[in-house]
Structures are given as structure tokens and as C-alpha cells.
Scaffold this active site. Structure first.
Site, PDB file in Angstrom:
ATOM      1  N   LEU A   1      46.142  36.475  42.093  1.00 41.45           N
ATOM      2  CA  LEU A   1      45.383  37.164  43.250  1.00 41.45           C
ATOM      3  C   LEU A   1      45.879  38.709  42.841  1.00 41.45           C
ATOM      4  CD1 LEU A   1      46.541  35.032  46.303  1.00 41.45           C
ATOM      5  CD2 LEU A   1      44.433  35.095  44.912  1.00 41.45           C
TER       6      LEU A   1
ATOM      7  N   LEU B   1      28.903  48.173  39.334  1.00 42.66           N
ATOM      8  CA  LEU B   1      27.732  49.158  39.851  1.00 42.66           C
ATOM      9  C   LEU B   1      27.053  48.560  41.079  1.00 42.66           C
ATOM     10  CD1 LEU B   1      25.831  51.424  39.162  1.00 42.66           C
ATOM     11  CD2 LEU B   1      24.242  49.597  38.068  1.00 42.66           C
TER      12      LEU B   1
ATOM     13  N   ASP C   1      50.659  33.328  37.174  1.00 43.95           N
ATOM     14  CA  ASP C   1      50.232  34.573  36.598  1.00 43.95           C
ATOM     15  C   ASP C   1      50.146  33.810  35.141  1.00 43.95           C
ATOM     16  OD1 ASP C   1      49.902  36.802  34.928  1.00 43.95           O
ATOM     17  OD2 ASP C   1      51.573  37.889  35.722  1.00 43.95           O
TER      18      ASP C   1
ATOM     19  N   LYS D   1      38.126  40.642  25.171  1.00 46.03           N
ATOM     20  CA  LYS D   1      37.407  39.269  25.248  1.00 46.03           C
ATOM     21  C   LYS D   1      37.084  38.710  24.067  1.00 46.03           C
ATOM     22  CE  LYS D   1      36.101  37.744  28.572  1.00 46.03           C
ATOM     23  NZ  LYS D   1      36.768  36.525  29.566  1.00 46.03           N
TER      24      LYS D   1
ATOM     25  N   ALA E   1      39.999  33.426  34.613  1.00 46.24           N
ATOM     26  CA  ALA E   1      40.943  34.632  34.908  1.00 46.24           C
ATOM     27  C   ALA E   1      40.878  35.842  33.883  1.00 46.24           C
ATOM     28  CB  ALA E   1      42.188  33.948  35.033  1.00 46.24           C
TER      29      ALA E   1
ATOM     30  N   SER F   1      35.888  44.823  26.267  1.00 41.87           N
ATOM     31  CA  SER F   1      35.105  43.711  25.391  1.00 41.87           C
ATOM     32  C   SER F   1      35.975  43.310  23.922  1.00 41.87           C
ATOM     33  CB  SER F   1      33.705  44.332  24.880  1.00 41.87           C
ATOM     34  OG  SER F   1      33.707  45.600  24.410  1.00 41.87           O
TER      35      SER F   1
ATOM     36  N   PHE G   1      35.533  36.956  41.637  1.00 41.01           N
ATOM     37  CA  PHE G   1      33.881  36.994  41.891  1.00 41.01           C
ATOM     38  C   PHE G   1      33.292  35.763  41.319  1.00 41.01           C
ATOM     39  CE2 PHE G   1      30.047  38.699  40.014  1.00 41.01           C
ATOM     40  CZ  PHE G   1      28.897  38.415  41.007  1.00 41.01           C
TER      41      PHE G   1
ATOM     42  N   THR H   1      31.759  37.147  27.711  1.00 42.88           N
ATOM     43  CA  THR H   1      30.858  38.301  28.105  1.00 42.88           C
ATOM     44  C   THR H   1      29.805  38.714  26.917  1.00 42.88           C
ATOM     45  OG1 THR H   1      30.560  40.659  28.573  1.00 42.88           O
ATOM     46  CG2 THR H   1      32.683  39.640  27.789  1.00 42.88           C
ATOM     47  N   ASP H   2      28.909  39.008  27.330  1.00 37.43           N
ATOM     48  CA  ASP H   2      27.778  39.695  26.082  1.00 37.43           C
ATOM     49  C   ASP H   2      28.412  40.870  25.461  1.00 37.43           C
ATOM     50  OD1 ASP H   2      27.456  41.103  28.178  1.00 37.43           O
ATOM     51  OD2 ASP H   2      24.964  40.975  27.976  1.00 37.43           O
ATOM     52  N   GLU H   3      29.192  41.453  26.132  1.00 36.32           N
ATOM     53  CA  GLU H   3      29.859  42.565  25.757  1.00 36.32           C
ATOM     54  C   GLU H   3      30.629  42.732  24.314  1.00 36.32           C
ATOM     55  OE1 GLU H   3      31.235  45.112  28.769  1.00 36.32           O
ATOM     56  OE2 GLU H   3      30.058  44.136  30.325  1.00 36.32           O
TER      57      GLU H   3
HETATM   58  P1  NAD Z   1      37.091  39.402  38.655  1.00 37.78           P
HETATM   59  O1  NAD Z   1      37.757  40.674  38.306  1.00 37.78           O
HETATM   60  O2  NAD Z   1      36.334  39.352  39.966  1.00 37.78           O
HETATM   61  O3  NAD Z   1      38.130  38.145  38.981  1.00 37.78           O
HETATM   62  C1  NAD Z   1      38.999  38.065  37.943  1.00 37.78           C
HETATM   63  C2  NAD Z   1      40.069  37.026  38.695  1.00 37.78           C
HETATM   64  O4  NAD Z   1      41.140  36.538  37.583  1.00 37.78           O
HETATM   65  C3  NAD Z   1      40.678  37.369  39.883  1.00 37.78           C
HETATM   66  O5  NAD Z   1      40.590  36.345  41.036  1.00 37.78           O
HETATM   67  C4  NAD Z   1      42.156  37.762  39.445  1.00 37.78           C
HETATM   68  O6  NAD Z   1      43.212  37.645  40.645  1.00 37.78           O
HETATM   69  C5  NAD Z   1      42.475  36.770  38.381  1.00 37.78           C
HETATM   70  N1  NAD Z   1      43.374  37.171  37.497  1.00 37.78           N
HETATM   71  C6  NAD Z   1      43.485  38.223  36.868  1.00 37.78           C
HETATM   72  N2  NAD Z   1      44.679  38.208  35.947  1.00 37.78           N
HETATM   73  C7  NAD Z   1      45.185  37.369  36.140  1.00 37.78           C
HETATM   74  C8  NAD Z   1      46.576  36.633  35.599  1.00 37.78           C
HETATM   75  N3  NAD Z   1      47.287  37.151  34.785  1.00 37.78           N
HETATM   76  N4  NAD Z   1      46.760  35.382  35.999  1.00 37.78           N
HETATM   77  C9  NAD Z   1      45.925  34.795  36.964  1.00 37.78           C
HETATM   78  N5  NAD Z   1      44.899  35.123  37.428  1.00 37.78           N
HETATM   79  C10 NAD Z   1      44.482  36.196  37.010  1.00 37.78           C
HETATM   80  O7  NAD Z   1      36.105  38.904  37.509  1.00 37.78           O
HETATM   81  P2  NAD Z   1      34.817  38.330  37.398  1.00 37.78           P
HETATM   82  O8  NAD Z   1      33.762  39.246  37.307  1.00 37.78           O
HETATM   83  O9  NAD Z   1      34.587  36.985  38.510  1.00 37.78           O
HETATM   84  O10 NAD Z   1      34.714  37.467  35.722  1.00 37.78           O
HETATM   85  C11 NAD Z   1      35.256  36.431  35.817  1.00 37.78           C
HETATM   86  C12 NAD Z   1      35.151  36.073  34.205  1.00 37.78           C
HETATM   87  O11 NAD Z   1      33.808  36.109  33.878  1.00 37.78           O
HETATM   88  C13 NAD Z   1      35.976  37.148  33.304  1.00 37.78           C
HETATM   89  O12 NAD Z   1      36.604  36.288  32.325  1.00 37.78           O
HETATM   90  C14 NAD Z   1      34.711  37.818  32.622  1.00 37.78           C
HETATM   91  O13 NAD Z   1      35.479  38.301  31.398  1.00 37.78           O
HETATM   92  C15 NAD Z   1      33.714  36.976  32.932  1.00 37.78           C
HETATM   93  N6  NAD Z   1      32.495  37.594  32.936  1.00 37.78           N
HETATM   94  C16 NAD Z   1      32.287  38.602  33.932  1.00 37.78           C
HETATM   95  C17 NAD Z   1      30.706  39.039  33.924  1.00 37.78           C
HETATM   96  C18 NAD Z   1      30.423  39.908  35.057  1.00 37.78           C
HETATM   97  O14 NAD Z   1      29.563  40.406  35.068  1.00 37.78           O
HETATM   98  N7  NAD Z   1      31.344  39.969  36.276  1.00 37.78           N
HETATM   99  C19 NAD Z   1      30.076  38.775  32.930  1.00 37.78           C
HETATM  100  C20 NAD Z   1      30.272  37.880  31.917  1.00 37.78           C
HETATM  101  C21 NAD Z   1      31.552  37.243  31.846  1.00 37.78           C
HETATM  102  P1  TYD Z   2      29.586  47.892  35.359  1.00 42.63           P
HETATM  103  O1  TYD Z   2      29.097  47.502  36.716  1.00 42.63           O
HETATM  104  O2  TYD Z   2      30.837  48.625  35.336  1.00 42.63           O
HETATM  105  O3  TYD Z   2      29.270  46.933  34.326  1.00 42.63           O
HETATM  106  P2  TYD Z   2      29.741  46.941  32.669  1.00 42.63           P
HETATM  107  O4  TYD Z   2      30.177  48.195  32.187  1.00 42.63           O
HETATM  108  O5  TYD Z   2      30.561  45.795  32.466  1.00 42.63           O
HETATM  109  O6  TYD Z   2      28.209  46.486  32.373  1.00 42.63           O
HETATM  110  O7  TYD Z   2      28.583  49.086  35.057  1.00 42.63           O
HETATM  111  C1  TYD Z   2      27.014  48.428  34.772  1.00 42.63           C
HETATM  112  C2  TYD Z   2      26.378  49.796  34.199  1.00 42.63           C
HETATM  113  O8  TYD Z   2      26.490  50.959  35.429  1.00 42.63           O
HETATM  114  C3  TYD Z   2      27.113  50.554  32.915  1.00 42.63           C
HETATM  115  O9  TYD Z   2      26.007  51.135  32.220  1.00 42.63           O
HETATM  116  C4  TYD Z   2      27.969  51.629  33.729  1.00 42.63           C
HETATM  117  C5  TYD Z   2      26.979  52.043  34.871  1.00 42.63           C
HETATM  118  N1  TYD Z   2      27.747  52.524  35.973  1.00 42.63           N
HETATM  119  C6  TYD Z   2      27.487  54.098  36.829  1.00 42.63           C
HETATM  120  O10 TYD Z   2      26.477  54.345  36.041  1.00 42.63           O
HETATM  121  N2  TYD Z   2      28.273  54.280  37.731  1.00 42.63           N
HETATM  122  C7  TYD Z   2      29.082  53.533  38.016  1.00 42.63           C
HETATM  123  O11 TYD Z   2      29.698  54.001  39.028  1.00 42.63           O
HETATM  124  C8  TYD Z   2      29.571  52.311  37.541  1.00 42.63           C
HETATM  125  C9  TYD Z   2      30.639  51.422  38.173  1.00 42.63           C
HETATM  126  C10 TYD Z   2      28.801  51.858  36.498  1.00 42.63           C
END
Ligand code: NAD
Ligand code: TYD
Length: 363
Positions: free
Chosen positions: A50, A209, A74, A173, A97, A170, A26, A144-146
Site C-alpha cells: 500500500l 496522463l 513489502d 523493469k 507490484a 524501464s 490500478f 511493459t513495452d517500455e
Molecule cells: P500502480 O502503481 O497503480 O500499482 C502498483 C501497486 O504495487 C500498488 O498497489 C503498490 O502499493 C504496490 N507496491 C509498490 N511497491 C511495493 C512493494 N515494495 N511491495 C508490495 N507492493 C508494492 O501500477 P500499475 O499501473 O497498476 O502497474 C502494475 C504493473 O503493470 C507494474 O508492474 C507495471 O510495471 C506494469 N505495467 C503497467 C502499465 C500501465 O500502463 N500502467 C503498462 C504495462 C505494464
Molecule cells: P504516462 O501516463 O506517464 O505514461 P508513460 O510515460 O509510461 O508512457 O505518459 C504518457 C505520455 O504522456 C508520455 O508521452 C508523457 C506524456 N505526459 C504529458 O505530456 N504530460 C503529463 O503530465 C504526463 C503525466 C504525461
């Protein structure tokens, strides 16, 4: 393209090689697109194994750009990571990743230990091994902030807030952040870390969510709200996160961490109601029909009550601020999902339904 590049000497090429891990996911796909389009002097090597969350369709618009390469590797496989670094001699690594979903981490913590901790250490080891001196090099870990745990009603996470992770996600991370810092202290690797709040936007896998609820509303399935729905998250549009990553990679101080967030707190239930109203309108359904799908379900164990980011440092020191309001970002996101039904269908085929039943329906 891949063939031509693999016959090339990657070491002596005039282009700067930058590895972006997780580029098919993403956030990673938005970062890869931004870098490929903006920096023709860089060769962007997207390293991704992938998993279910990685999807090359996310990058179909830039896949044939001359400065883009995809490598399916990987990061848990140390020998494969070594070979990759030997081949490209990257000056920079932007590491995204990861296993990224909290609910999955509760079911299978070891997958998170492997990718998020071991995978990060493998990258650090290879980066350390190929460089005799680190002048002009940089290792950037996206976190992440988590890692900060949970807030009460008041206050914000600052860069100085102690780490206090509550979920296996978390904790993994936080551990990888510590390894990055430790490699900086011990071996002198120039590094930077950013801790960002919850992202939303195009190409997010429908387990988090917002995309899960968009998909469920389209399909008129229940919307599973965990616990009392009063949990709070701070939401940021993914393209603004990618812009911040670009800025920090180029202008952040070595050894520093920066929090990234939109000063945009929502309780889950309030956000869900706004989403439902927008969906009714865009789908031309009767007002209130999406809200009827809301179903309160058993809470997530260890559920953090509130996240909220103080993004003053990145704003003051690097001049970053979000470019869209939440209402604008959410509207763009919904429109994207509604006009990309094929993408949604593809990512929800295969084992998705089984996963979904396991995770939600039997909750
Ligand atoms: P995502 O799950 O959408 O994508 C993760 C990607 O990493 C995928 O393309 C997957 O194929 C690849 N991957 C997973 N395991 C792998 C491995 N062993 N080797 C190579 N590639 C691998 O994640 P995202 O939501 O895009 O998050 C990206 C980064 O940002 C993560 O490090 C996450 O902790 C961090 N982050 C995410 C959020 C959020 O809200 N989504 C917020 C803050 C930080
Ligand atoms: P999520 O998108 O999983 O992100 P994170 O847990 O990393 O913050 O969840 C966001 C918020 O929404 C979290 O408080 C959990 C809640 N949630 C639901 O209530 N129902 C759901 O089906 C999901 C996926 C999350």
C-alpha cells in the site's frame, strides 16, 4: 475472514493458492477482481504494501469474498516474503507490484531498483525455495513495452525486439524481466512474461496522463503537455489487459513472452483533444473550454518518442483481442471518474498536492 484463514493450514487446503502482488494498485485490482469472481477454486492472496498507488478501496466490492485474502507485505523485505510463501505455499504467482511512474523514476531511481528488481528477485527466491518440483507451478511477471526503448515513425515492438530501455523505470523493469528468465533457465522455474502497452481505465492514480488530465479538467487546472505533444503511445483499456493476463496465466507457454496492446496509437496532443472534447460535453461546459487549459511545458528527459505494440502473437496463439474500442473505453473511464469524486478526493488528499506542485507546477 483474515482471522479464519490465518488459523487454517494453508498447505493442505483443497483450494489452490495464487499470490497476486500489487493487487491494490490500478491494474492489479482489476486482475484480483477478475480472478476472485471467476475462479472460486482459487484462493487469491493479494500481496501489497500500500504505497501511495495502492488503495484497498479499489477492491471494496470483493473484499469479503471467501476466496480472497489481503496481506500487507513489502516485497523488498526478503524475510517477510519468505514467511508469506511458507504460509501459503502458492502454486502460482502473478507479479504486478512495482513502482510504475516514469517521472518518479527520474527523481528517485533507487526506489525503482528496490521494488522492481530486488522485490522481484525476492519473490523468485521464495518461490524456488518452497517448491521441490515445479510441476503445475507458474511464475508470471507483468511487464511493459517500455523495455524495448523507443520506435521511430515506422515499425512495431515485437517479442523479438531487443531490450533497449531509456528511463530508470524501464531499465528496472527490463532488469526484472531478465531475472525472471534467468531463474527459468538456471533453476527451472516455469515462467511467463507479458509486455503491455499504456493502460487506462478506472482506478488509475491521477499522475499518469489520462487520469491526471481528467482531474485537472474537473478542477480547471492547467494540462501540462510535455515537449511538442507529438509523442505517441498505444493505449489499452485496463479490463482488456486483465483478460489477457487471465488467458496467459492459464494458457500461455512456459518460457514465452507475449506482447499485449490494442493496435491503438495516439499522439499525446490528439488524445488530449479527444479527452477535452468528451469532458466539455460530459461536464456541460462550453465547447473548447477544456482545450484552453492545455499548457506546453518542459519536456521529460529521455522521453521515448513512440511506443506501438504488435499483438499478433497473443491474438493468433491464444485468441485474445481487445473487447472495447478506444472511444468506448475512454467514455467508460471518464464516466467512472466523474461519478467517483470521493475516490479522486481521497487519493489526492495528503501529500498529493505537494507532489503535484513539485512535479508539474515548477516544471
Ligand atoms: P500502480 O502503481 O497503480 O500499482 C502498483 C501497486 O504495487 C500498488 O498497489 C503498490 O502499493 C504496490 N507496491 C509498490 N511497491 C511495493 C512493494 N515494495 N511491495 C508490495 N507492493 C508494492 O501500477 P500499475 O499501473 O497498476 O502497474 C502494475 C504493473 O503493470 C507494474 O508492474 C507495471 O510495471 C506494469 N505495467 C503497467 C502499465 C500501465 O500502463 N500502467 C503498462 C504495462 C505494464
Ligand atoms: P504516462 O501516463 O506517464 O505514461 P508513460 O510515460 O509510461 O508512457 O505518459 C504518457 C505520455 O504522456 C508520455 O508521452 C508523457 C506524456 N505526459 C504529458 O505530456 N504530460 C503529463 O503530465 C504526463 C503525466 C504525461
Amino acid at each position: 475472514m483474515l482471522g479464519i484463514l490465518s488459523n487454517h493450514s494453508h498447505k493442505n487446503c483443497s483450494m489452490k493458492n495464487i499470490i497476486i502482488t500489487g493487487g491494490a494498485g490500478f491494474i492489479g485490482s482489476h486482475v484480483v477482481r477478475l480472478f476472485v469472481n471467476k475462479y472460486s477454486e482459487y484462493r487469491i492472496i493479494n500481496v501489497d504494501v500500500l504505497t501511495y498507488a495502492g488503495n484497498l478501496e479499489n477492491l471494496s466490492d470483493i473484499e469479503s469474498a471467501p476466496n480472497y485474502v489481503f496481506e500487507r507485505v513489502d516485497i523488498v523485505d526478503a524475510a517477510a516474503v519468505d514467511a508469506l510463501f511458507d504460509k501459503y505455499q502458492p502454486e502460482g504467482v502473478i507479479h504486478l507490484a512495482a513502482e510504475s511512474h516514469v517521472d518518479r523514476s527520474i527523481k528517485d531511481p533507487l526506489a525503482f531498483v528496490r521494488t522492481n528488481i530486488l522485490g522481484t528477485v525476492n519473490l523468485l527466491n521464495s518461490f524456488k525455495r518452497i517448491h521441490e518440483d515445479f510441476e503445475g507451478k507458474r511464475f508470471y511477471h507483468i511487464s511493459t513495452d517500455e523495455v524495448y526503448g523507443t520506435l521511430g515513425k515506422e515499425g512495431l515492438f515485437e517479442e523479438t525486439t531487443p531490450y533497449d530501455p531509456n528511463s530508470p523505470y524501464s531499465a528496472s523493469k527490463a532488469s526484472s524481466d531478465h531475472f525472471v528468465r534467468a531463474y527459468g533457465e538456471t533453476y527451472g522455474i516455469p515462467y511467463v512474461v507479458t509486455n503491455c502497452s499504456n493502460n487506462y481505465g478506472q482506478n488509475q492514480f491521477p499522475e499518469k496522463l489520462i487520469p491526471l488530465f481528467i482531474n485537472n479538467i474537473v478542477e480547471e487546472k492547467p494540462l501540462p503537455v510535455y515537449g511538442d505533444g507529438q509523442y505517441t503511445r498505444d493505449w489499452l483499456y485496463v479490463v482488456d489487459h486483465a483478460r489477457a493476463i487471465d488467458l496467459v496465466y492459464h494458457e500461455g507457454e512456459n518460457g514465452e513472452t507475449y506482447n499485449i496492446g490494442g493496435f491503438n496509437e495516439w499522439t499525446n496532443i490528439d488524445l488530449i483533444k479527444v479527452l477535452c472534447a468528451q469532458m466539455d460535453e460530459k461536464l456541460g461546459r462550453e465547447k473548447g473550454s477544456s482545450e484552453k487549459l492545455i499548457t506546453y511545458v518542459k519536456d521529460r528527459p529521455g522521453h521515448d518518442r513512440r511506443y506501438a505494440i504488435d499483438a499478433t502473437k497473443i491474438n493468433k496463439e491464444l485468441g485474445w483481442a481487445p473487447s472495447v474500442t478506444f472511444e468506448e473505453g475512454l467514455a467508460i473511464t471518464i464516466d467512472w471518474y466523474l461519478s467517483n469524486a470521493e475516490w479522486l478526493k481521497n487519493v489526492t488528499s495528503g501529500t498529493y498536492q505537494e507532489y503535484y506542485d513539485n512535479m508539474y507546477a515548477k516544471r
